[in-house]
Design a protein around this motif. Structure first.
Motif, PDB file in Angstrom:
ATOM      1  N   ALA A 103      -6.127   0.316   1.537  1.00 36.04           N
ATOM      2  CA  ALA A 103      -4.757   0.319   1.037  1.00 36.04           C
ATOM      3  C   ALA A 103      -4.029   1.551   1.570  1.00 36.04           C
ATOM      4  N   VAL A 104      -2.856   1.349   2.152  1.00 34.16           N
ATOM      5  CA  VAL A 104      -2.042   2.434   2.677  1.00 34.16           C
ATOM      6  C   VAL A 104      -0.796   2.648   1.827  1.00 34.16           C
ATOM      7  N   GLU A 105      -0.100   1.572   1.484  1.00 38.27           N
ATOM      8  CA  GLU A 105       1.093   1.655   0.638  1.00 38.27           C
ATOM      9  C   GLU A 105       1.146   0.416  -0.244  1.00 38.27           C
ATOM     10  N   PRO A 106       1.222   0.574  -1.555  1.00 37.81           N
ATOM     11  CA  PRO A 106       1.243  -0.588  -2.456  1.00 37.81           C
ATOM     12  C   PRO A 106       2.542  -1.361  -2.319  1.00 37.81           C
ATOM     13  N   PRO A 107       2.622  -2.557  -2.894  1.00 32.70           N
ATOM     14  CA  PRO A 107       3.842  -3.364  -2.793  1.00 32.70           C
ATOM     15  C   PRO A 107       5.082  -2.616  -3.273  1.00 32.70           C
ATOM     16  N   ARG A 108       6.152  -2.799  -2.505  1.00 33.99           N
ATOM     17  CA  ARG A 108       7.433  -2.150  -2.804  1.00 33.99           C
ATOM     18  C   ARG A 108       8.547  -3.146  -2.507  1.00 33.99           C
ATOM     19  N   THR A 109       9.550  -3.206  -3.369  1.00 32.77           N
ATOM     20  CA  THR A 109      10.647  -4.152  -3.221  1.00 32.77           C
ATOM     21  C   THR A 109      11.907  -3.440  -2.725  1.00 32.77           C
ATOM     22  N   VAL A 114      13.280  -8.274  -0.328  1.00 26.50           N
ATOM     23  CA  VAL A 114      12.195  -8.031   0.626  1.00 26.50           C
ATOM     24  C   VAL A 114      11.107  -7.226  -0.070  1.00 26.50           C
ATOM     25  N   VAL A 115       9.865  -7.694   0.044  1.00 21.91           N
ATOM     26  CA  VAL A 115       8.709  -6.997  -0.516  1.00 21.91           C
ATOM     27  C   VAL A 115       7.787  -6.628   0.638  1.00 21.91           C
ATOM     28  N   THR A 116       7.341  -5.382   0.662  1.00 19.37           N
ATOM     29  CA  THR A 116       6.396  -4.950   1.689  1.00 19.37           C
ATOM     30  C   THR A 116       5.202  -4.259   1.041  1.00 19.37           C
ATOM     31  N   ALA A 117       4.093  -4.291   1.727  1.00 19.37           N
ATOM     32  CA  ALA A 117       2.895  -3.529   1.375  1.00 19.37           C
ATOM     33  C   ALA A 117       2.186  -3.227   2.687  1.00 19.37           C
ATOM     34  N   THR A 118       1.382  -2.188   2.731  1.00 16.41           N
ATOM     35  CA  THR A 118       0.767  -1.764   3.992  1.00 16.41           C
ATOM     36  C   THR A 118      -0.721  -1.539   3.823  1.00 16.41           C
ATOM     37  N   VAL A 119      -1.487  -2.040   4.820  1.00 17.13           N
ATOM     38  CA  VAL A 119      -2.940  -1.866   4.833  1.00 17.13           C
ATOM     39  C   VAL A 119      -3.372  -1.404   6.217  1.00 17.13           C
ATOM     40  N   SER A 120      -4.612  -0.994   6.315  1.00 18.31           N
ATOM     41  CA  SER A 120      -5.139  -0.462   7.566  1.00 18.31           C
ATOM     42  C   SER A 120      -5.284  -1.549   8.620  1.00 18.31           C
ATOM     43  N   GLY A 121      -5.247  -1.114   9.885  1.00 21.12           N
ATOM     44  CA  GLY A 121      -5.492  -1.997  11.012  1.00 21.12           C
ATOM     45  C   GLY A 121      -6.614  -1.443  11.863  1.00 21.12           C
ATOM     46  N   VAL A 126      -1.309   0.469  11.586  1.00 21.69           N
ATOM     47  CA  VAL A 126      -1.448  -0.202  10.295  1.00 21.69           C
ATOM     48  C   VAL A 126      -0.693  -1.521  10.330  1.00 21.69           C
ATOM     49  N   HIS A 127      -0.923  -2.333   9.290  1.00 23.66           N
ATOM     50  CA  HIS A 127      -0.236  -3.618   9.169  1.00 23.66           C
ATOM     51  C   HIS A 127       0.639  -3.621   7.922  1.00 23.66           C
ATOM     52  N   ARG A 128       1.923  -3.847   8.124  1.00 26.77           N
ATOM     53  CA  ARG A 128       2.872  -3.991   7.025  1.00 26.77           C
ATOM     54  C   ARG A 128       2.983  -5.477   6.697  1.00 26.77           C
ATOM     55  N   LEU A 129       2.752  -5.825   5.452  1.00 25.84           N
ATOM     56  CA  LEU A 129       2.842  -7.208   4.993  1.00 25.84           C
ATOM     57  C   LEU A 129       4.242  -7.409   4.426  1.00 25.84           C
ATOM     58  N   VAL A 130       4.978  -8.377   4.943  1.00 26.83           N
ATOM     59  CA  VAL A 130       6.402  -8.505   4.643  1.00 26.83           C
ATOM     60  C   VAL A 130       6.707  -9.885   4.076  1.00 26.83           C
ATOM     61  N   GLU A 131       7.315  -9.886   2.904  1.00 25.20           N
ATOM     62  CA  GLU A 131       7.765 -11.112   2.242  1.00 25.20           C
ATOM     63  C   GLU A 131       9.288 -11.071   2.158  1.00 25.20           C
ATOM     64  N   ARG A 132       9.947 -12.107   2.652  1.00 29.76           N
ATOM     65  CA  ARG A 132      11.409 -12.110   2.723  1.00 29.76           C
ATOM     66  C   ARG A 132      11.996 -13.271   1.932  1.00 29.76           C
ATOM     67  N   HIS A 133      13.111 -12.986   1.258  1.00 32.09           N
ATOM     68  CA  HIS A 133      13.887 -13.994   0.557  1.00 32.09           C
ATOM     69  C   HIS A 133      15.365 -13.723   0.840  1.00 32.09           C
TER      70      HIS A 133
END
Length: 344
Positions: A103-109, A114-121, A126-133
Protein backbone atom coordinates in the motif's frame (compact mmCIF):
# COMPACT_ATOMS: atom_id res chain seq x y z
CA UNK A 1 -10.09 -7.54 -10.73
CA UNK A 2 -11.92 -5.25 -13.11
CA UNK A 3 -9.24 -3.16 -14.83
CA UNK A 4 -10.44 -1.00 -17.71
CA UNK A 5 -7.12 0.02 -19.24
CA UNK A 6 -4.32 2.54 -18.76
CA UNK A 7 -6.00 5.66 -17.35
CA UNK A 8 -2.87 7.81 -17.59
CA UNK A 9 0.90 7.78 -17.15
CA UNK A 10 2.76 10.21 -14.92
CA UNK A 11 6.35 11.21 -15.63
CA UNK A 12 8.60 12.80 -13.04
CA UNK A 13 10.73 15.31 -14.91
CA UNK A 14 13.23 18.03 -14.15
CA UNK A 15 11.30 20.69 -16.09
CA UNK A 16 7.62 19.98 -16.79
CA UNK A 17 7.25 22.93 -19.15
CA UNK A 18 10.21 21.89 -21.28
CA UNK A 19 9.02 18.26 -21.38
CA UNK A 20 5.53 19.43 -22.37
CA UNK A 21 6.94 21.53 -25.19
CA UNK A 22 8.72 18.49 -26.68
CA UNK A 23 5.64 16.27 -26.48
CA UNK A 24 3.33 18.94 -27.90
CA UNK A 25 5.58 20.25 -30.67
CA UNK A 26 6.95 16.82 -31.65
CA UNK A 27 4.33 14.18 -30.90
CA UNK A 28 1.15 16.22 -31.24
CA UNK A 29 -0.03 16.32 -27.62
CA UNK A 30 -1.98 19.33 -26.33
CA UNK A 31 -2.08 20.97 -22.91
CA UNK A 32 -5.29 19.98 -21.12
CA UNK A 33 -4.71 21.11 -17.54
CA UNK A 34 -2.27 22.24 -14.88
CA UNK A 35 -1.77 22.17 -11.14
CA UNK A 36 0.60 23.34 -8.46
CA UNK A 37 0.68 24.87 -4.98
CA UNK A 38 -2.16 27.21 -5.92
CA UNK A 39 -4.45 24.24 -6.74
CA UNK A 40 -3.56 22.12 -3.73
CA UNK A 41 -0.44 20.33 -4.99
CA UNK A 42 2.26 21.57 -2.61
CA UNK A 43 5.87 21.44 -3.71
CA UNK A 44 5.19 20.51 -7.32
CA UNK A 45 4.15 21.72 -10.74
CA UNK A 46 2.09 19.34 -12.92
CA UNK A 47 0.95 19.68 -16.53
CA UNK A 48 -1.68 17.40 -18.05
CA UNK A 49 -1.29 16.58 -21.75
CA UNK A 50 -3.70 14.69 -23.97
CA UNK A 51 -4.12 13.23 -27.42
CA UNK A 52 -6.84 10.77 -28.39
CA UNK A 53 -7.54 8.71 -25.28
CA UNK A 54 -3.94 9.08 -24.07
CA UNK A 55 -3.31 11.21 -20.96
CA UNK A 56 0.20 12.09 -19.79
CA UNK A 57 0.84 13.94 -16.53
CA UNK A 58 4.22 15.69 -16.22
CA UNK A 59 5.30 16.53 -12.68
CA UNK A 60 8.33 18.47 -11.48
CA UNK A 61 9.28 18.90 -7.84
CA UNK A 62 9.73 22.47 -6.61
CA UNK A 63 11.75 21.45 -3.57
CA UNK A 64 14.66 19.01 -3.22
CA UNK A 65 12.72 16.70 -0.90
CA UNK A 66 9.70 16.27 -3.17
CA UNK A 67 9.33 12.67 -4.47
CA UNK A 68 9.61 13.90 -8.08
CA UNK A 69 12.88 15.70 -7.29
CA UNK A 70 14.33 12.62 -5.62
CA UNK A 71 13.21 10.40 -8.51
CA UNK A 72 14.81 12.65 -11.13
CA UNK A 73 18.03 12.91 -9.12
CA UNK A 74 18.35 9.13 -9.18
CA UNK A 75 16.80 8.08 -12.50
CA UNK A 76 16.57 11.19 -14.66
CA UNK A 77 13.25 11.99 -16.35
CA UNK A 78 11.06 8.90 -16.51
CA UNK A 79 7.78 7.14 -15.87
CA UNK A 80 6.92 7.14 -12.16
CA UNK A 81 3.24 6.14 -12.24
CA UNK A 82 1.26 3.85 -14.55
CA UNK A 83 -2.38 4.41 -13.63
CA UNK A 84 -4.95 1.65 -14.10
CA UNK A 85 -8.58 2.52 -14.68
CA UNK A 86 -11.07 0.51 -12.62
CA UNK A 87 -14.77 0.57 -11.75
CA UNK A 88 -14.02 0.36 -8.00
CA UNK A 89 -10.69 1.79 -6.84
CA UNK A 90 -11.31 0.92 -3.18
CA UNK A 91 -12.02 -2.73 -3.97
CA UNK A 92 -9.07 -2.93 -6.36
CA UNK A 93 -6.81 -1.41 -3.71
CA UNK A 94 -7.91 -3.99 -1.13
CA UNK A 95 -7.56 -6.88 -3.58
CA UNK A 96 -4.09 -5.92 -4.82
CA UNK A 97 -2.78 -5.41 -1.28
CA UNK A 98 -4.25 -8.77 -0.29
CA UNK A 99 -2.43 -10.25 -3.29
CA UNK A 100 0.94 -8.95 -2.16
CA UNK A 101 1.14 -5.34 -3.36
CA UNK A 102 2.45 -2.74 -0.94
CA UNK A 103 0.00 0.00 0.00
CA UNK A 104 1.36 3.41 -1.01
CA UNK A 105 -1.65 5.74 -0.71
CA UNK A 106 -5.12 4.75 0.56
CA UNK A 107 -8.29 5.62 -1.38
CA UNK A 108 -8.88 9.34 -1.79
CA UNK A 109 -11.81 11.14 -3.44
CA UNK A 110 -11.42 14.20 -5.67
CA UNK A 111 -14.46 16.41 -6.19
CA UNK A 112 -16.87 13.60 -5.47
CA UNK A 113 -16.31 12.10 -8.94
CA UNK A 114 -12.82 10.57 -9.00
CA UNK A 115 -11.39 8.05 -6.52
CA UNK A 116 -7.73 7.07 -6.54
CA UNK A 117 -5.53 4.74 -4.52
CA UNK A 118 -1.89 3.77 -5.08
CA UNK A 119 0.02 0.51 -4.71
CA UNK A 120 3.51 -0.70 -5.53
CA UNK A 121 4.65 -1.75 -8.99
CA UNK A 122 8.30 -2.38 -9.86
CA UNK A 123 11.37 -0.46 -8.75
CA UNK A 124 10.32 3.12 -8.01
CA UNK A 125 7.28 2.91 -10.32
CA UNK A 126 3.85 2.65 -8.67
CA UNK A 127 0.32 2.00 -9.90
CA UNK A 128 -2.47 4.51 -9.29
CA UNK A 129 -5.90 2.88 -9.32
CA UNK A 130 -8.44 5.32 -10.76
CA UNK A 131 -12.23 5.20 -10.60
CA UNK A 132 -14.09 7.87 -12.57
CA UNK A 133 -17.69 9.08 -12.55
CA UNK A 134 -19.36 12.06 -14.15
CA UNK A 135 -17.85 14.38 -16.75
CA UNK A 136 -15.10 13.05 -18.99
CA UNK A 137 -13.42 16.46 -19.15
CA UNK A 138 -12.20 16.35 -15.54
CA UNK A 139 -8.96 14.66 -14.48
CA UNK A 140 -8.43 15.21 -10.75
CA UNK A 141 -11.10 17.73 -9.72
CA UNK A 142 -9.85 20.24 -7.21
CA UNK A 143 -6.13 19.80 -7.85
CA UNK A 144 -5.73 19.81 -11.65
CA UNK A 145 -7.30 22.90 -13.20
CA UNK A 146 -8.65 22.01 -16.64
CA UNK A 147 -8.13 24.43 -19.52
CA UNK A 148 -10.42 25.36 -22.38
CA UNK A 149 -9.32 23.05 -25.20
CA UNK A 150 -11.09 23.14 -28.54
CA UNK A 151 -11.29 20.28 -31.01
CA UNK A 152 -8.00 19.31 -32.69
CA UNK A 153 -7.24 21.27 -35.85
CA UNK A 154 -6.01 18.15 -37.66
CA UNK A 155 -5.99 14.39 -37.32
CA UNK A 156 -4.68 13.17 -33.97
CA UNK A 157 -1.60 11.03 -34.48
CA UNK A 158 -2.10 8.62 -31.57
CA UNK A 159 -5.13 7.24 -29.77
CA UNK A 160 -3.84 5.66 -26.56
CA UNK A 161 -1.13 3.61 -24.82
CA UNK A 162 -0.72 0.14 -26.27
CA UNK A 163 1.85 -1.22 -23.81
CA UNK A 164 4.76 -0.36 -21.53
CA UNK A 165 8.15 -2.07 -21.78
CA UNK A 166 9.85 -2.60 -18.44
CA UNK A 167 13.51 -3.53 -17.84
CA UNK A 168 14.30 -5.51 -14.70
CA UNK A 169 17.69 -6.75 -13.39
CA UNK A 170 18.91 -10.31 -13.72
CA UNK A 171 16.93 -12.70 -11.54
CA UNK A 172 13.82 -10.48 -11.26
CA UNK A 173 11.83 -11.43 -14.38
CA UNK A 174 10.01 -14.48 -13.01
CA UNK A 175 9.51 -12.77 -9.66
CA UNK A 176 7.97 -9.71 -11.33
CA UNK A 177 5.71 -11.84 -13.51
CA UNK A 178 4.48 -13.77 -10.46
CA UNK A 179 3.80 -10.48 -8.69
CA UNK A 180 1.52 -9.20 -11.46
CA UNK A 181 -0.28 -12.51 -11.68
CA UNK A 182 -0.85 -12.71 -7.94
CA UNK A 183 -1.54 -9.07 -7.03
CA UNK A 184 -3.30 -7.85 -10.20
CA UNK A 185 -4.67 -10.98 -11.81
CA UNK A 186 -2.63 -10.51 -15.00
CA UNK A 187 -1.71 -13.46 -17.21
CA UNK A 188 1.36 -14.23 -19.33
CA UNK A 189 0.32 -13.93 -22.99
CA UNK A 190 3.70 -14.09 -24.74
CA UNK A 191 7.33 -14.93 -23.97
CA UNK A 192 10.46 -14.92 -26.05
CA UNK A 193 14.25 -15.09 -25.88
CA UNK A 194 15.70 -12.24 -27.96
CA UNK A 195 19.18 -12.26 -29.52
CA UNK A 196 20.77 -9.06 -30.81
CA UNK A 197 24.30 -9.77 -32.00
CA UNK A 198 26.16 -11.15 -28.98
CA UNK A 199 23.49 -9.94 -26.58
CA UNK A 200 20.56 -11.86 -25.18
CA UNK A 201 17.44 -10.90 -23.23
CA UNK A 202 14.46 -12.74 -21.79
CA UNK A 203 10.99 -11.28 -22.28
CA UNK A 204 7.60 -12.10 -20.80
CA UNK A 205 4.42 -10.14 -21.58
CA UNK A 206 1.72 -9.88 -18.91
CA UNK A 207 -1.76 -8.56 -19.60
CA UNK A 208 -4.86 -7.71 -17.61
CA UNK A 209 -8.08 -9.68 -18.13
CA UNK A 210 -9.78 -8.12 -21.13
CA UNK A 211 -6.47 -6.98 -22.60
CA UNK A 212 -6.65 -3.30 -21.62
CA UNK A 213 -3.24 -3.18 -19.88
CA UNK A 214 -0.09 -4.81 -21.25
CA UNK A 215 3.40 -4.83 -19.72
CA UNK A 216 6.39 -6.26 -21.58
CA UNK A 217 8.96 -7.35 -18.97
CA UNK A 218 12.58 -7.68 -20.12
CA UNK A 219 15.60 -9.10 -18.30
CA UNK A 220 19.18 -9.20 -19.65
CA UNK A 221 20.98 -12.51 -20.13
CA UNK A 222 24.21 -12.02 -18.18
CA UNK A 223 25.79 -15.06 -19.84
CA UNK A 224 25.94 -13.05 -23.09
CA UNK A 225 27.66 -9.79 -23.97
CA UNK A 226 26.40 -6.69 -22.13
CA UNK A 227 23.97 -4.64 -24.19
CA UNK A 228 21.27 -2.01 -24.19
CA UNK A 229 19.20 -3.55 -21.38
CA UNK A 230 22.28 -3.57 -19.17
CA UNK A 231 22.91 0.05 -20.23
CA UNK A 232 19.35 1.04 -19.34
CA UNK A 233 19.58 -0.53 -15.88
CA UNK A 234 22.89 1.24 -15.26
CA UNK A 235 21.93 4.65 -16.67
CA UNK A 236 18.46 4.55 -15.07
CA UNK A 237 19.92 3.15 -11.83
CA UNK A 238 17.57 0.21 -11.49
CA UNK A 239 14.38 -1.19 -13.02
CA UNK A 240 12.06 1.11 -14.90
CA UNK A 241 10.01 1.82 -18.02
CA UNK A 242 12.23 1.67 -21.08
CA UNK A 243 9.53 2.73 -23.52
CA UNK A 244 5.83 3.37 -23.97
CA UNK A 245 4.08 2.31 -27.16
CA UNK A 246 1.52 4.76 -28.53
CA UNK A 247 -1.30 3.23 -30.55
CA UNK A 248 -1.88 4.82 -33.95
CA UNK A 249 -4.50 4.22 -36.65
CA UNK A 250 -2.09 5.44 -39.36
CA UNK A 251 1.51 4.86 -38.38
CA UNK A 252 2.94 6.06 -41.71
CA UNK A 253 1.27 9.47 -41.40
CA UNK A 254 2.28 9.67 -37.73
CA UNK A 255 5.93 8.97 -38.60
CA UNK A 256 5.92 11.49 -41.45
CA UNK A 257 4.33 14.21 -39.33
CA UNK A 258 6.56 13.64 -36.31
CA UNK A 259 9.68 13.49 -38.49
CA UNK A 260 8.74 16.85 -40.02
CA UNK A 261 8.54 18.20 -36.46
CA UNK A 262 12.05 17.01 -35.62
CA UNK A 263 11.44 13.57 -34.05
CA UNK A 264 14.04 10.99 -35.05
CA UNK A 265 13.31 7.30 -35.63
CA UNK A 266 15.40 4.15 -35.52
CA UNK A 267 16.92 3.09 -38.85
CA UNK A 268 16.10 -0.29 -40.38
CA UNK A 269 18.40 -1.73 -43.11
CA UNK A 270 16.82 -2.35 -46.49
CA UNK A 271 17.66 -6.04 -46.19
CA UNK A 272 14.98 -6.47 -43.53
CA UNK A 273 12.29 -5.90 -46.13
CA UNK A 274 13.55 -8.62 -48.50
CA UNK A 275 11.92 -11.17 -46.18
CA UNK A 276 8.58 -9.44 -46.79
CA UNK A 277 8.62 -10.13 -50.53
CA UNK A 278 5.15 -10.09 -52.08
CA UNK A 279 3.71 -7.65 -49.54
CA UNK A 280 3.06 -3.92 -50.16
CA UNK A 281 6.14 -2.87 -48.19
CA UNK A 282 7.25 0.30 -50.00
CA UNK A 283 5.34 2.51 -47.58
CA UNK A 284 7.05 0.75 -44.68
CA UNK A 285 10.57 0.61 -46.16
CA UNK A 286 10.92 4.34 -46.82
CA UNK A 287 10.01 5.08 -43.19
CA UNK A 288 11.76 2.17 -41.43
CA UNK A 289 8.47 0.75 -40.11
CA UNK A 290 8.50 -2.96 -39.21
CA UNK A 291 5.78 -5.50 -40.00
CA UNK A 292 4.91 -8.58 -37.95
CA UNK A 293 2.04 -11.00 -37.34
CA UNK A 294 0.51 -13.13 -34.63
CA UNK A 295 -2.33 -15.66 -34.84
CA UNK A 296 -4.96 -12.92 -35.12
CA UNK A 297 -3.51 -10.38 -37.52
CA UNK A 298 -0.75 -7.90 -38.36
CA UNK A 299 1.02 -5.10 -36.51
CA UNK A 300 3.38 -2.31 -37.53
CA UNK A 301 6.00 -0.87 -35.17
CA UNK A 302 8.83 1.66 -34.99
CA UNK A 303 10.98 3.09 -32.19
CA UNK A 304 11.55 6.83 -31.89
CA UNK A 305 14.98 8.08 -30.91
CA UNK A 306 15.37 8.85 -27.23
CA UNK A 307 14.97 12.52 -26.31
CA UNK A 308 16.46 12.02 -22.84
CA UNK A 309 19.97 12.97 -21.84
CA UNK A 310 20.59 9.53 -20.27
CA UNK A 311 19.29 7.86 -23.46
CA UNK A 312 17.00 5.70 -21.36
CA UNK A 313 13.30 6.31 -22.03
CA UNK A 314 11.93 6.49 -25.58
CA UNK A 315 8.58 6.22 -27.39
CA UNK A 316 7.30 3.57 -29.77
CA UNK A 317 4.53 3.82 -32.36
CA UNK A 318 2.37 0.77 -33.07
CA UNK A 319 -0.55 0.11 -35.39
CA UNK A 320 -2.54 -3.11 -35.03
CA UNK A 321 -4.72 -4.84 -37.57
CA UNK A 322 -6.23 -7.68 -35.57
CA UNK A 323 -2.99 -8.63 -33.77
CA UNK A 324 -3.53 -9.06 -30.05
CA UNK A 325 0.02 -9.90 -28.92
CA UNK A 326 3.42 -9.65 -30.62
CA UNK A 327 5.00 -11.57 -33.48
CA UNK A 328 8.41 -13.22 -33.38
CA UNK A 329 10.18 -11.05 -35.99
CA UNK A 330 9.76 -7.44 -34.90
CA UNK A 331 11.15 -7.54 -31.38
CA UNK A 332 14.71 -8.57 -32.40
CA UNK A 333 14.58 -6.13 -35.35
CA UNK A 334 13.39 -3.28 -33.10
CA UNK A 335 16.19 -3.85 -30.63
CA UNK A 336 18.74 -4.17 -33.41
CA UNK A 337 17.58 -0.76 -34.66
CA UNK A 338 17.89 0.67 -31.14
CA UNK A 339 21.40 -0.82 -30.86
CA UNK A 340 22.42 1.02 -34.05
CA UNK A 341 21.05 4.26 -32.61
CA UNK A 342 22.90 3.86 -29.31
CA UNK A 343 26.14 3.09 -31.15
CA UNK A 344 26.10 6.49 -32.88
Amino acid sequence: MDFLGVDHVEFYVGDARQAAYLLCSGLGFRLYGQGGPETGLPGQRSLLLGQGDCRVLLTSGLTPDHPASRYVARHGDGVAVIAFGTRDATAAYAATVAGGATAVEPPRTYGGSVVTATVSGFGDVVHRLVERHGADDEFLPGVIEMLEVGPPTGRELVQGIDHAAVCVPDGQLDRTTRYYRRAFGFEVIFEEYIEVGGQGMFSQVVQSPGGGITLTLIQPDLSRSPGQIDDFLAWHDGPGVQHLALASRDIATAVDTMAERGIGFAFTPDGYYSALDGLPVDRLRERGILLDRDHWGELYQIFAASMHVRRTFFWELIERHGARTFGTSNIPALYEAKERELAR
